[in-house]
Design a protein around this motif. Structure first.
Motif, PDB file in Angstrom:
ATOM      1  N   LEU A 331       0.951  -1.375  -0.081  1.00  0.00           N
ATOM      2  CA  LEU A 331       0.038   0.152  -0.025  1.00  0.00           C
ATOM      3  C   LEU A 331       1.325   1.059   0.207  1.00  0.00           C
ATOM      4  N   ASP A 332       2.235   1.072   0.776  1.00  0.00           N
ATOM      5  CA  ASP A 332       2.920   2.392   1.109  1.00  0.00           C
ATOM      6  C   ASP A 332       3.517   2.540  -0.030  1.00  0.00           C
ATOM      7  N   LEU A 333       4.279   1.844  -0.857  1.00  0.00           N
ATOM      8  CA  LEU A 333       4.601   1.807  -2.653  1.00  0.00           C
ATOM      9  C   LEU A 333       3.709   2.212  -3.682  1.00  0.00           C
ATOM     10  N   LEU A 334       2.184   1.752  -3.346  1.00  0.00           N
ATOM     11  CA  LEU A 334       1.165   2.267  -4.175  1.00  0.00           C
ATOM     12  C   LEU A 334       0.994   3.939  -4.130  1.00  0.00           C
ATOM     13  N   SER A 335       1.084   3.969  -2.586  1.00  0.00           N
ATOM     14  CA  SER A 335       1.186   5.747  -2.150  1.00  0.00           C
ATOM     15  C   SER A 335       2.009   6.844  -2.933  1.00  0.00           C
ATOM     16  N   GLY A 336       3.465   6.159  -2.884  1.00  0.00           N
ATOM     17  CA  GLY A 336       4.919   5.971  -4.055  1.00  0.00           C
ATOM     18  C   GLY A 336       4.923   6.615  -4.566  1.00  0.00           C
ATOM     19  N   LEU A 337       3.320   5.454  -5.679  1.00  0.00           N
ATOM     20  CA  LEU A 337       3.179   5.347  -6.861  1.00  0.00           C
ATOM     21  C   LEU A 337       3.027   7.322  -7.780  1.00  0.00           C
TER      22      LEU A 337
END
Length: 605
Positions: A331-337
């Motif tokens: 989820l945090d990587l998707l936020s980063g994207l």
């Protein structure tokens, strides 16, 4: 502070890089879920895995003494350090190591005594640099740590030729030790370099090529335990230099090894965690430059989340045991994207089922999953709000439930992110937030009233979100403003000048226009909140603020026609109302401190 003969670290220090790490050598790691406003949340180091002994307790005591007494301890301490440092021979290496440890322990507390004597400061650094090549690995490793403690002060002097020269020597010395053959030294050097990265930021830019070459060389040679630290150092570098990393020559060094490792690891391999975190920082730093790598990363994150959601109910079918940290990291990587690609994320997610997957995560019983889910909800609201539209009210309802007083006590960070996400959605979808406004305002009012008992970041986000809702639906917020106006203004006074503060003040002005009487008892605090601005750059907001102040000040019908200023207000006695406002302004003005009055004078009051 010298090593005891039976200290187990002496045995560990002999491990060379060719020995594979055992599973028991790998300390448990804990991912910190994405948090908006995290600078106000405690982030204490986890000491549960540290073995305390006389050496460490003594070092901690020196650290405390230096912070309490500062440079007063230097006349007593420096001769002791110098005596230990001047020893020579293999039999006294532990004393020399303890002296270096002492310098690192006092670096912060005694800074005021050391730093003004720049020649002495440079002399200490010059002494430490050769120790990076000492024959004893524990001296090499402690020298890395101590130099990182002095690094921030060197960075302050990079404008001084001698200071910059020493900074470069420290930088290159730590990079050299990244490639040490001893695992303990590798670990110390990589951790120390990550610390220097945080402090140095743009000072690293001229050295980016050589930094990346060393980091990726370390990436290729480290065993599993130290590999985690390299991921952290790469992520910290990305956070520090941001878009400067987005150059073809740098990406050619950085990305192929990371992508190769990404492809080697299965969706249930825990070694993915630090790599996911690393990619999060890189995607944010590169922005649209991450687009060539975005599709496989996005799909992998989706696969991981859905695999874990299946594993939660049926591990046999999933072929994996449930571990919520996979979901949180993804989820945090998707936020980063979302943050990095901005509106460019539309092509990635428009045909995906992310919306349904995210909604499920927002309802997860685990707080850190919800925390990261609401962070992603807010990030999507900022860059592609239309994607959330089909299930908008469900997202808003679930987020508003997190502001329940009982839930807040248990999960401050979840409430913080949910509050922020509501505000981000509100400014994008405007009137469509209407169904939840009254309930949310009631919850935010309670948070603000009990501000001292809750986290500062949550109070700040609550003040901003309340302002955004007030801007959009002042008619729904204004009737309740007397209940929260004072703590709201106090909280807004602490918010830094930026667009979020502008939007919050638009809401403040809007509710005052609808219900000026609701602000009378808090007029002093309204004025102080306005005075907290260093400068309002947006002319519209500046004009609105000026209207509010002058509206309260000018009370005659000729100067200030209240019926035009607040057409929705029903008054029985205009004369009494004007009289009340007039007295309130005079009392307010006399209660304000001179600096506040001076700042308000720019609004012609």
């Amino acid at each position: 502070m010298a090593y005891a003969d039976d200290d187990e670290s002496l045995l560990d220090a002999e491990e060379d890089e060719s020995q594979p790490d055992r599973d028991q050598d790998l300390k448990p790691r804990f991912h910190t879920s994405r948090l908006h406003g995290s600078e106000y949340f405690d982030d204490d180091d986890d000491d549960s895995f540290n073995v305390w002994n006389l050496r460490k307790c003594s070092a901690a005591a020196i650290d405390v003494l230096s912070n309490v007494f500062g440079d007063e301890i230097l006349p007593a301490l420096m001769p002791l350090i110098q005596a230990k440092i001047s020893t020579s021979g293999d039999e006294t290496w532990k004393e020399r190591e303890a002296a270096v440890l002492t310098l690192g322990a006092i670096a912060e507390g005694c800074f005021n005594g050391l730093y003004p004597h720049f020649a002495l400061f440079l002399q200490i650094v010059a002494f430490l640099l050769p120790l990076l090549d000492d024959k004893f690995p524990l001296i090499r490793s402690i020298s890395c740590w101590t130099l990182s403690r002095f690094g921030k002060y060197l960075i302050q002097e990079t404008g001084n030729p001698k200071g910059y020269e020493q900074f470069e020597k420290v930088l290159m010395g730590l990079l050299r030790r990244l490639l040490d053959t001893n695992k303990r030294v590798q670990e110390a050097a990589c951790s120390a370099f990550a610390t220097v990265e945080e402090d140095a930021a743009e000072e690293l830019v001229p050295h980016l090529g050589v930094i990346l070459q060393h980091l990726m060389c370390a990436f290729g040679k480290y065993q599993r335990r130290n590999l985690r630290i390299v991921y952290d150092a790469i992520g910290t570098l990305a956070d520090s230099v941001r878009e400067e990393l987005n150059k073809p020559a740098y990406l050619e060094i950085l990305m192929p090894p990371l992508v190769a490792k990404w492809q080697q690891l299965s969706n249930s391999d825990k070694d993915l965690f630090p790599l996911l975190e690393c990619f999060t920082s890189i995607s944010q730093a590169l922005g649209v430059g991450f687009a060539p790598f975005a599709q496989p990363v996005f799909q992998r994150c989706m696969d991981i989340i859905q695999l874990q959601q299946l594993a939660k109910v049926d591990p046999a079918s999933a072929g994996a045991q449930y571990d919520r940290e996979f979901i949180v990291c993804s989820l945090d990587l998707l936020s980063g994207l979302a943050e990095g690609l901005g509106s460019g994320i539309e092509s990635l997610i428009s045909q995906s089922n992310l919306r349904d997957v995210l909604l499920k995560c927002c309802m997860d019983e685990t707080s850190d999953v919800r925390q990261s889910a609401f962070a992603l909800m807010g990030d999507l609201a900022r860059v592609f709000p239309a994607y959330l539209q089909p299930r908008l009210l469900e997202f808003l309802e679930i987020a508003s439930q997190q502001l329940n007083a009982n839930l807040i006590r248990e999960n401050l960070s979840v409430a913080n992110n949910a509050c922020w996400a509501i505000g981000e959605l509100a400014v994008k979808v405007r009137q469509e937030v209407s169904p939840i406004v009254t309930n949310v305002v009631s919850s935010l009012g309670l948070i603000l009233q009990h501000g001292e008992a809750v986290n500062k970041s949550l109070v700040e986000n609550s003040a901003i979100t309340l302002g955004r809702l007030a801007w959009i639906r002042p008619d729904l917020v204004a009737p309740h403003m007397e209940h929260f106006m004072k703590p709201w203004c106090l909280a807004l006074s602490m918010v830094r000048d930026d667009i979020e503060k502008e939007e919050a003040f638009r809401g403040l002005c809007a509710v005052v226009k609808v219900n000026p009487s609701g602000g009378v008892s808090s007029l002093v605090f309204i004025c102080k909140a306005i005075a907290s601005w260093h400068e309002i750059r947006n002319e519209d907001v500046k004009n609105e603020v000026s209207q509010v102040l002058n509206g309260y000040k000018h009370v005659s019908c000729a100067q200030y026609k209240l019926v035009n200023y607040a057409p929705n207000l029903m008054m029985i006695n205009n004369v009494f109302w004007f009289q009340m406002l007039g007295n309130s302004w005079a009392e307010c003005w006399s209660a304000l401190e001179p600096p506040v009055k001076e700042r308000l004078s720019r609004y012609q009051v």
